[in-house]
Write an enzyme that holds these catalytic residues in place. Structure first.
Site, PDB file in Angstrom:
ATOM      1  N   ASP A   1       3.567  -0.425   3.950  1.00 49.40           N
ATOM      2  CA  ASP A   1       3.232  -1.196   5.150  1.00 49.40           C
ATOM      3  C   ASP A   1       2.891  -2.630   4.754  1.00 49.40           C
ATOM      4  O   ASP A   1       2.173  -2.860   3.776  1.00 49.40           O
ATOM      5  CB  ASP A   1       2.050  -0.566   5.869  1.00 49.40           C
TER       6      ASP A   1
ATOM      7  N   ASP B   1      -1.435   8.629   6.991  1.00 52.98           N
ATOM      8  CA  ASP B   1      -0.065   8.950   7.387  1.00 52.98           C
ATOM      9  C   ASP B   1       0.919   8.804   6.230  1.00 52.98           C
ATOM     10  O   ASP B   1       2.114   9.070   6.399  1.00 52.98           O
ATOM     11  CB  ASP B   1       0.376   8.091   8.582  1.00 52.98           C
ATOM     12  N   HIS B   2       0.409   8.442   5.054  1.00 53.94           N
ATOM     13  CA  HIS B   2       1.254   8.341   3.864  1.00 53.94           C
ATOM     14  C   HIS B   2       0.852   9.325   2.765  1.00 53.94           C
ATOM     15  O   HIS B   2       1.599   9.479   1.799  1.00 53.94           O
ATOM     16  CB  HIS B   2       1.200   6.917   3.306  1.00 53.94           C
TER      17      HIS B   2
END
Length: 311
Positions: free
Chosen positions: A214, A67-68
């Site tokens: 994160d 997702d990055h």
């Protein structure tokens, strides 16, 4: 200097939020901008901003979760079609180069420009980038894979020349203005010395922007965020869900707020929200953070924030 939140969701996109990506528009006279992470469909989000891919010169990657980074191959390819011919720096964890080169080899993709890779070791306080106007320091965070936070430091800028005062002193516009602007004293033909400090306004303090990947709460968050003008901190879960957050290597709203308060940051912007929260829930998430840090806000996709210079 402006910061654009291109994607503010965690894990996967939904109807209200795309996955992680942040753009930092550098201040004038720079026309370039930097990108921090590129989740899937980042290039689609860019179409809703004034940012041009041809002006992108550096990409910072916090970690290699999908997702990055799943938006990188398409974005890099499109940059060629958008007139990007200048080299592009790619800064991030080890494995970043192998990921991009593997995708391009299998897909037969070629670029019209050179990629310059800087793969970071798992160390704290390492200099990831530096030029005459900025330095960027990277430190490791606590997540399920190697992950970094970045501290962007703008160097102090010389103050403007006091043109009226120079005119009174008989200094004509030209090369001597440039010397004074650089902080050099000059000597006039009659022997009079003009001191740069006497004819320039006070220097402009540089800004500090901290963008974290994160993480669960850790000491390096505070080091990176110390005195920052803007702290971008993930807040995947709401207050009270700390156990679940830490299990997956994440933080809650109140943990982000606590970090901002302890670091003495000026402003906190929370992002990377779990899909369980809809935009209607963001006010509640903001209020949770504001109980510990009043200058906290929750980002939505395509939020643009001006990063003010300290006076």
């Amino acid at each position: 200097m402006q910061i654009w939140f291109l994607g503010t969701g965690a894990g996967r996109p939904n109807k209200q939020r795309n996955v992680s990506s942040i753009a930092l528009q550098l201040p004038e006279p720079c026309s370039n901008w930097w990108l921090f992470d590129a989740g899937e469909a980042t290039q689609h989000q860019l179409m809703n901003t004034p940012l041009k891919l041809s002006k992108l010169d550096t990409i910072f990657v916090t970690h290699l979760h999908g997702d990055h980074i799943y938006g990188l191959p398409g974005l890099l390819s499109t940059r060629s079609f958008d007139g990007g011919v200048t080299p592009l720096r790619m800064i991030g964890p080890r494995g970043l180069r192998r990921y991009i080169e593997t995708v391009f080899e299998i897909s037969g993709t070629t670029l019209d420009y050179e990629l310059e890779y800087v793969e970071l070791g798992e160390a704290d306080g390492q200099l990831a980038y530096e030029d005459e106007r900025f330095s960027v320091v990277a430190s490791t965070l606590i997540h399920r894979v190697p992950c970094f936070g970045y501290r962007v430091v703008e160097h102090d800028q010389p103050g403007r020349l006091l043109a009226d005062k120079l005119k009174q002193l008989g200094v004509a516009p030209g090369p001597q203005y440039g010397l004074l602007k650089q902080g050099q004293d000059i000597t006039m033909q009659d022997g009079t010395v003009i001191y740069a400090n006497d004819v320039t306004a006070p220097s402009l303090p540089g800004r500090v922007v901290t963008i974290l990947g994160d993480t669960t709460p850790c000491a390096n968050v505070l080091e990176l965020a110390m005195g920052a003008d803007l702290l971008v901190h993930e807040a995947t879960f709401a207050a009270g869900m700390e156990e679940k957050a830490h299990l997956f290597g994440h933080s809650t709203t109140v943990e982000a707020a606590k970090a901002a308060a302890e670091a003495g940051a000026r402003k906190l912007v929370m992002t990377h929200f779990s899909g369980r929260y809809h935009n209607e829930n963001l006010l509640q998430l903001e209020e949770e953070a504001q109980t510990l840090f009043g200058a906290a806000t929750a980002a939505t996709d395509l939020t643009c924030i001006e990063i003010e210079r300290r006076t």
